[in-house]
Design an enzyme around this catalytic site. Structure first.
Site, PDB file in Angstrom:
ATOM      1  N   ASP A 100     -10.588   4.087  -1.316  1.00  0.00           N
ATOM      2  CA  ASP A 100     -11.215   3.061  -0.480  1.00  0.00           C
ATOM      3  C   ASP A 100     -12.733   3.001  -0.632  1.00  0.00           C
ATOM      4  O   ASP A 100     -13.413   4.025  -0.631  1.00  0.00           O
ATOM      5  CB  ASP A 100     -10.897   3.324   0.997  1.00  0.00           C
ATOM      6  CG  ASP A 100      -9.428   3.092   1.303  1.00  0.00           C
ATOM      7  OD1 ASP A 100      -8.640   2.928   0.358  1.00  0.00           O
ATOM      8  OD2 ASP A 100      -9.087   3.084   2.500  1.00  0.00           O
ATOM      9  N   ASP A 117       0.835  -1.199   0.000  1.00  0.00           N
ATOM     10  CA  ASP A 117       0.000   0.000   0.000  1.00  0.00           C
ATOM     11  C   ASP A 117       0.875   1.257   0.000  1.00  0.00           C
ATOM     12  O   ASP A 117       1.662   1.475   0.916  1.00  0.00           O
ATOM     13  CB  ASP A 117      -0.882  -0.061   1.261  1.00  0.00           C
ATOM     14  CG  ASP A 117      -2.043   0.894   1.221  1.00  0.00           C
ATOM     15  OD1 ASP A 117      -2.061   1.773   0.358  1.00  0.00           O
ATOM     16  OD2 ASP A 117      -2.933   0.757   2.089  1.00  0.00           O
TER      17      ASP A 117
END
Ligand code: GLA
Length: 382
Positions: A203, A143
């Site tokens: 997200d 990430d």
């Protein structure tokens, strides 16, 4: 010398695990982030692992049990990554997950810190890859997070490739999941950087507005970049987390199947209600997602709030989704012409589990689609 097929396969065997054999179909499993966030620990992961088996999730194909952010402590004097007290023994946990016939995933960042502020892999890429392999890790989500502080955006493909190379060098097949929110058209270079999947957006949230914007609007024009071994990832599932109704969660699952998306459940598998398990365990919808042709679907028709999507499947079959994005029932239809097809097709409804129609020239398929809902069908040539 005449090459015999089994011999060639045996010779290629080692490296084949790193090609399309790894994630030949979109990865399926569970990830801790959407529901548990920082509240994930060894006991929870073991409990989820047990529930994956008991609930039928494992049998349905959900194989990866993935720990997201917040497992990391600092490093020891030799620079080895340490787990915090929520995860006292990662090797033992991996052994436990493996003993149940499942695989285990973990999370890190190419930056100094992860998104939640835990230790990242910056300047420890090879060392971390070796540690993961020694623990028995099968999947890494990597990430971007704080990497912006130490790298230029243009470094991104090389930064991801560095970890991919480090993982490959361990000799252990480890699925490599790129998470950088779709920056710099990752779909155009993610596979070259060793990615088996790459997030295409920011997200997801457990709300219809978030799921539908990501699924319907933000995946346009990128279907051609997905295929066996390398997939577009519209983010993990929210099914069962309570923020959407059953029709909306069916839409979520159907749309992700049309998108050939990774299916990573994000709910508490230990406590699934009947609606949740009937969605996550719908084998006919899973079969669309996991179709071996590996071709991602796309939108063929949009009229106001209604959208028709198609996805080509193996053996000349197809999946067609009729999606209603409005808050009222809608009558919807599609014809052979809409799909650019000829001939006759058997139509099977994958939520009603019914074969109830024959599609042919001058005989379109029509259905009433619930608010925020879907009618998903499989077309098989007659
Ligand atoms: C980012 C990712 C999420 C999750 C969190 C963890 O926001 O996109 O999926 O991994 O970090 O901190």
């Amino acid at each position: 010398m005449k090459w015999k097929l089994p011999l060639v396969c045996a010779l290629l065997g080692g490296s084949a695990a790193f090609g399309a054999d790894l994630a030949a179909t979109p990865p399926m499993g569970w990830n801790s982030w959407n529901l548990f966030a920082e509240k994930v620990d060894d006991a929870t992961v073991r409990g989820i692992t047990d529930a994956m088996v008991a609930s039928g999730m494992a049998k349905a194909g959900y194989v990866y049990v993935n720990i997201d952010d917040t497992w990391e402590a600092g490093r020891d004097a030799n620079g080895n990554i340490l787990t915090n007290n929520k995860f006292p023994d990662m090797r033992a946990l991996a052994d436990y997950v493996h003993s149940k016939g499942l695989k285990i995933g973990i999370y890190s960042s190419p930056g100094p810190k992860t998104c939640a502020g835990y230790e990242g892999s910056y300047q420890h890429e090879e060392q971390d890859a070796k540690t993961y392999a020694a623990w028995g890790i099968d999947y890494l989500k990597y990430d971007w997070c704080s990497a912006d502080k130490v790298y230029k955006r243009t470094d991104m493909p090389a930064v991801y490739k560095k970890m991919s190379d480090a993982l490959k060098a361990t000799g252990r097949p480890i699925v490599f999941s790129l998470c950088q929110y779709g920056l710099d058209k990752v779909w155009t270079w993610g596979a070259e950087s060793g990615g088996n999947l790459w997030r295409t957006t920011g997200d997801i949230e457990d709300k219809y507005s978030s799921m539908s914007t990501i699924g319907f609007d933000k995946q346009q024009g990128i279907a051609q970049y997905a295929g066996p071994g390398h997939w577009n990832d519209p983010d993990m599932l929210e099914i069962g987390n309570g923020g959407m109704n059953t029709a909306e969660y069916r839409t979520h699952f159907s749309l992700w199947a049309m998108l050939a998306a990774p299916l990573l459940a994000g709910n508490d598998i230990r406590r699934m209600d009947a609606d949740t398990s009937s969605i996550l365990l719908n084998a006919e919808v899973i079969a669309i997602d996991q179709d071996r042709l590996g071709k991602e679907g796309w939108r063929v028709k949009k009229e106001g709030p209604t959208e028709v999507w198609m996805r080509p499947l193996a053996d000349n079959a197809l999946a067609v989704g009729l999606f209603n994005r409005s808050e009222m029932l809608q009558d919807m239809a599609f014809s052979l012409d809409d799909l650019n097809l000829k001939g006759k097709y058997k139509v099977r409804d994958l939520w009603a589990h019914r074969d109830d129609f024959e599609l042919k020239r001058d005989k379109p398929f029509s259905a009433t689609v619930p608010a925020h809902g879907v009618v998903l069908v499989r077309l098989t040539p007659r």
